[in-house]
Design a protein around this motif. Structure first.
Motif, PDB file in Angstrom:
ATOM      1  N   UNK A   1       0.833  -1.215   0.000  1.00  0.00           N
ATOM      2  CA  UNK A   1       0.000   0.000   0.000  1.00  0.00           C
ATOM      3  C   UNK A   1       0.859   1.254   0.000  1.00  0.00           C
ATOM      4  N   UNK A   2       1.821   1.280  -0.869  1.00  0.00           N
ATOM      5  CA  UNK A   2       2.770   2.391  -0.899  1.00  0.00           C
ATOM      6  C   UNK A   2       2.096   3.697  -1.286  1.00  0.00           C
ATOM      7  N   UNK A   3       2.601   4.762  -0.694  1.00  0.00           N
ATOM      8  CA  UNK A   3       2.072   6.103  -0.919  1.00  0.00           C
ATOM      9  C   UNK A   3       3.180   7.000  -1.465  1.00  0.00           C
ATOM     10  N   UNK A   4       2.836   8.063  -2.154  1.00  0.00           N
ATOM     11  CA  UNK A   4       3.877   8.979  -2.653  1.00  0.00           C
ATOM     12  C   UNK A   4       4.794   9.494  -1.537  1.00  0.00           C
ATOM     13  N   UNK A   5       4.261   9.651  -0.357  1.00  0.00           N
ATOM     14  CA  UNK A   5       5.089  10.132   0.767  1.00  0.00           C
ATOM     15  C   UNK A   5       6.085   9.090   1.269  1.00  0.00           C
ATOM     16  N   UNK A   6       6.010   7.875   0.753  1.00  0.00           N
ATOM     17  CA  UNK A   6       7.010   6.861   1.079  1.00  0.00           C
ATOM     18  C   UNK A   6       8.263   6.997   0.207  1.00  0.00           C
ATOM     19  N   UNK A   7       8.213   7.892  -0.751  1.00  0.00           N
ATOM     20  CA  UNK A   7       9.364   8.110  -1.631  1.00  0.00           C
ATOM     21  C   UNK A   7      10.569   8.586  -0.829  1.00  0.00           C
ATOM     22  N   UNK A   8      11.662   7.854  -0.945  1.00  0.00           N
ATOM     23  CA  UNK A   8      12.872   8.154  -0.173  1.00  0.00           C
ATOM     24  C   UNK A   8      13.969   7.166  -0.559  1.00  0.00           C
ATOM     25  N   UNK A   9      15.148   7.439  -0.065  1.00  0.00           N
ATOM     26  CA  UNK A   9      16.214   6.441  -0.105  1.00  0.00           C
ATOM     27  C   UNK A   9      16.109   5.631   1.190  1.00  0.00           C
ATOM     28  N   UNK A  10      16.063   4.329   1.051  1.00  0.00           N
ATOM     29  CA  UNK A  10      15.905   3.437   2.195  1.00  0.00           C
ATOM     30  C   UNK A  10      17.246   2.799   2.530  1.00  0.00           C
ATOM     31  N   UNK A  11      17.564   2.811   3.813  1.00  0.00           N
ATOM     32  CA  UNK A  11      18.825   2.280   4.297  1.00  0.00           C
ATOM     33  C   UNK A  11      18.572   1.153   5.295  1.00  0.00           C
ATOM     34  N   UNK A  12      19.391   0.109   5.216  1.00  0.00           N
ATOM     35  CA  UNK A  12      19.401  -0.871   6.285  1.00  0.00           C
ATOM     36  C   UNK A  12      20.599  -0.565   7.188  1.00  0.00           C
TER      37      UNK A  12
END
Length: 125
Positions: free
Chosen positions: A84-95
């Motif tokens: 259920x991804x949203x435009x506000x989830x746009x980012x660089x994701x880091x572990x």
């Protein structure tokens, strides 16, 4: 500890992505693993974490109910299933790995010792 994140990409709103993070080292099961994200112009923020055993998880308010963290200690890997991804989830994701904790969930970036290079997630509306 070296971490390599992958799985990012472009997805439409409402879609799903599964991020992966592969770790080096033999003590992987002893580390708390976290997922963070950083959007343009914003600070890096906590998304999710999973304990060394996999028995404890924690999520940010925005991730709860949509994202699921999991790990496979036999493969030295941690995952983040994002639905259920949203435009506000746009980012660089880091572990990231926190060697000071195995089971306690930590949400502050300074608690994490090792970071992957990040994988970019773009959610279009």
């Amino acid at each position: 500890v070296q971490l390599q994140a992958s799985g990012g990409g472009l997805v439409q709103a409402g879609g799903s992505l599964r991020l992966s993070c592969a770790a080096s080292g033999r003590a992987f099961s002893m580390y708390l693993m976290g997922w963070f994200r950083q959007a343009p112009g914003k600070e890096r923020e906590f998304v999710a974490a999973i304990s060394g055993s996999g028995g404890n998880t924690g999520y940010s308010g925005s991730a709860k109910g949509r994202f699921t963290a999991s790990r496979d200690n036999a493969k030295n890997s941690v995952y983040l299933q994002m639905n259920s991804l949203k435009p506000e989830d746009t980012a660089v994701y880091y572990c990231a790995a926190a060697t000071s904790s195995r089971e306690a969930i930590l949400v502050v970036t300074s608690n994490y010792d090792y970071w992957g290079q990040g994988t970019e997630v773009t959610v279009s509306s």
